[in-house]
Write a protein that holds these residues in place. Structure first.
Motif, mmCIF file in Angstrom:
data_model
loop_
_atom_site.group_PDB
_atom_site.id
_atom_site.type_symbol
_atom_site.label_atom_id
_atom_site.label_comp_id
_atom_site.label_asym_id
_atom_site.label_seq_id
_atom_site.Cartn_x
_atom_site.Cartn_y
_atom_site.Cartn_z
ATOM 1 N N THR A 37 45.694 11.092 32.972
ATOM 2 C CA THR A 37 46.187 11.875 31.291
ATOM 3 C C THR A 37 44.234 11.889 30.957
ATOM 4 O OG1 THR A 37 47.580 11.862 31.491
ATOM 5 C CG2 THR A 37 46.791 12.575 29.991
ATOM 6 N N LEU A 38 43.709 10.838 30.824
ATOM 7 C CA LEU A 38 42.953 10.639 30.269
ATOM 8 C C LEU A 38 41.779 11.579 30.600
ATOM 9 C CD1 LEU A 38 42.034 7.308 28.750
ATOM 10 C CD2 LEU A 38 42.109 8.859 27.885
ATOM 11 N N PRO A 39 41.278 11.997 31.963
ATOM 12 C CA PRO A 39 40.063 12.709 32.508
ATOM 13 C C PRO A 39 40.417 13.982 32.597
ATOM 14 C CG PRO A 39 40.804 11.326 34.350
ATOM 15 C CD PRO A 39 41.266 10.720 33.170
ATOM 16 N N MET A 40 41.466 14.200 32.177
ATOM 17 C CA MET A 40 42.119 15.932 31.947
ATOM 18 C C MET A 40 41.782 16.468 30.240
ATOM 19 S SD MET A 40 45.319 17.116 33.692
ATOM 20 C CE MET A 40 45.374 15.846 33.555
ATOM 21 N N ALA A 41 41.826 15.063 29.630
ATOM 22 C CA ALA A 41 41.645 14.847 27.847
ATOM 23 C C ALA A 41 39.808 15.827 27.907
ATOM 24 C CB ALA A 41 41.897 14.234 27.216
ATOM 25 N N ALA A 42 39.032 14.865 28.558
ATOM 26 C CA ALA A 42 37.542 15.034 28.502
ATOM 27 C C ALA A 42 37.053 15.975 29.118
ATOM 28 C CB ALA A 42 37.533 13.087 28.941
ATOM 29 N N VAL A 43 37.493 16.541 29.892
ATOM 30 C CA VAL A 43 37.747 17.236 29.865
ATOM 31 C C VAL A 43 37.957 19.294 29.342
ATOM 32 C CG1 VAL A 43 37.922 19.453 32.009
ATOM 33 C CG2 VAL A 43 37.118 17.425 33.032
ATOM 34 N N ASN A 47 34.832 15.430 25.648
ATOM 35 C CA ASN A 47 34.641 14.356 24.622
ATOM 36 C C ASN A 47 33.559 13.409 25.866
ATOM 37 O OD1 ASN A 47 34.227 12.161 22.893
ATOM 38 N ND2 ASN A 47 36.059 12.998 21.845
ATOM 39 N N LYS A 48 32.464 13.361 25.451
ATOM 40 C CA LYS A 48 32.205 12.142 26.313
ATOM 41 C C LYS A 48 32.473 10.837 26.412
ATOM 42 C CE LYS A 48 27.631 14.407 26.325
ATOM 43 N NZ LYS A 48 27.353 15.221 25.205
ATOM 44 N N TYR A 49 32.878 10.495 24.893
ATOM 45 C CA TYR A 49 33.955 8.827 24.500
ATOM 46 C C TYR A 49 34.670 9.147 25.479
ATOM 47 C CZ TYR A 49 29.669 8.267 21.096
ATOM 48 O OH TYR A 49 29.019 8.323 20.520
ATOM 49 N N ILE A 50 35.799 10.272 25.715
ATOM 50 C CA ILE A 50 37.017 9.988 25.661
ATOM 51 C C ILE A 50 36.650 9.758 27.649
ATOM 52 C CG2 ILE A 50 39.743 10.984 27.008
ATOM 53 C CD1 ILE A 50 38.990 12.327 24.045
ATOM 54 N N GLY A 51 35.561 10.342 27.952
ATOM 55 C CA GLY A 51 35.577 10.656 29.545
ATOM 56 C C GLY A 51 34.958 8.750 30.129
ATOM 57 N N MET A 83 38.573 11.417 39.627
ATOM 58 C CA MET A 83 38.769 11.692 39.321
ATOM 59 C C MET A 83 38.065 11.731 37.653
ATOM 60 S SD MET A 83 42.875 13.672 38.714
ATOM 61 C CE MET A 83 42.964 13.556 37.139
ATOM 62 N N ALA A 84 38.034 10.753 36.949
ATOM 63 C CA ALA A 84 37.016 9.825 35.990
ATOM 64 C C ALA A 84 36.106 10.424 36.048
ATOM 65 C CB ALA A 84 37.793 8.754 35.772
ATOM 66 N N LEU A 85 35.470 9.982 36.942
ATOM 67 C CA LEU A 85 34.048 10.369 37.183
ATOM 68 C C LEU A 85 33.389 12.064 37.095
ATOM 69 C CD1 LEU A 85 33.044 7.522 39.849
ATOM 70 C CD2 LEU A 85 32.542 7.572 37.244
ATOM 71 N N THR A 86 34.433 12.520 37.588
ATOM 72 C CA THR A 86 34.457 13.977 37.678
ATOM 73 C C THR A 86 34.121 14.452 36.344
ATOM 74 O OG1 THR A 86 35.089 13.942 39.698
ATOM 75 C CG2 THR A 86 34.959 15.721 38.314
ATOM 76 N N THR A 91 31.362 16.336 31.190
ATOM 77 C CA THR A 91 31.149 16.201 30.124
ATOM 78 C C THR A 91 29.543 16.324 29.693
ATOM 79 O OG1 THR A 91 31.167 14.180 30.214
ATOM 80 C CG2 THR A 91 33.399 15.298 29.156
ATOM 81 N N TYR A 92 28.604 15.754 30.831
ATOM 82 C CA TYR A 92 27.546 15.597 30.740
ATOM 83 C C TYR A 92 27.127 16.805 31.051
ATOM 84 C CZ TYR A 92 27.104 11.111 28.898
ATOM 85 O OH TYR A 92 27.174 9.772 27.776
ATOM 86 N N LEU A 93 27.429 17.968 31.827
ATOM 87 C CA LEU A 93 27.131 18.959 32.228
ATOM 88 C C LEU A 93 26.701 20.393 31.967
ATOM 89 C CD1 LEU A 93 27.462 20.005 35.177
ATOM 90 C CD2 LEU A 93 28.816 21.483 33.929
ATOM 91 N N PRO A 94 26.798 20.579 30.415
ATOM 92 C CA PRO A 94 25.758 20.914 29.467
ATOM 93 C C PRO A 94 23.721 20.789 29.250
ATOM 94 C CG PRO A 94 28.160 20.911 28.236
ATOM 95 C CD PRO A 94 27.639 20.241 29.377
ATOM 96 N N LEU A 95 24.342 19.063 29.553
ATOM 97 C CA LEU A 95 23.257 19.183 28.765
ATOM 98 C C LEU A 95 21.893 19.297 30.016
ATOM 99 C CD1 LEU A 95 23.157 15.461 27.766
ATOM 100 C CD2 LEU A 95 22.767 17.037 26.838
#
Length: 118
Positions: A37-43, A47-51, A83-86, A91-95
């Protein structure tokens, strides 16, 4: 005083056999749910911290897997890590790939002029 000659006061009818207590560990179902669930919340929240929390938590749950958990759980631990690494990558893609039309604020330039009264 010689203790070897004393009478043994233990009664065989009062002996209770040892029973191993039930394990009070984390529920593997709950760990698996949080790790997926945490990776989905990060996406969703970008939020980088949740990632990062998702990566650390999924690594921890993958390394702490037992044989019993592997048999009962449908999702392998390395899938949750992937999934977590993805999610961290997303989350870092916009950079690395900024959105077209998005303005980047200049740190050294003068501010834009304010419109005057018309």
């Amino acid at each position: 005083m010689d203790f070897s000659k004393e009478k043994d006061m233990r009664q065989s009818d009062l002996i209770i056999p040892y029973q191993e207590p039930a394990a009070k560990g984390d529920n593997p179902e709950f760990q698996s749910t949080i790790a997926s669930t945490l990776p989905m919340a990060a996406v969703f929240m970008r939020n980088k911290y949740i990632g990062w929390a998702a990566v650390l938590f999924s690594l921890q749950s993958w390394l702490g897997e037992s044989e019993e958990t592997r048999k009962s759980n449908g999702t392998p631990g390395y899938f949750n890590v992937g999934m977590a690494l993805t999610s961290l990558l997303v989350t870092y893609l916009p950079l690395f790939l900024p959105q077209p039309g998005a303005r980047v604020a200049s740190q050294t330039g003068a501010p834009a002029p304010a419109p005057g009264p018309a």
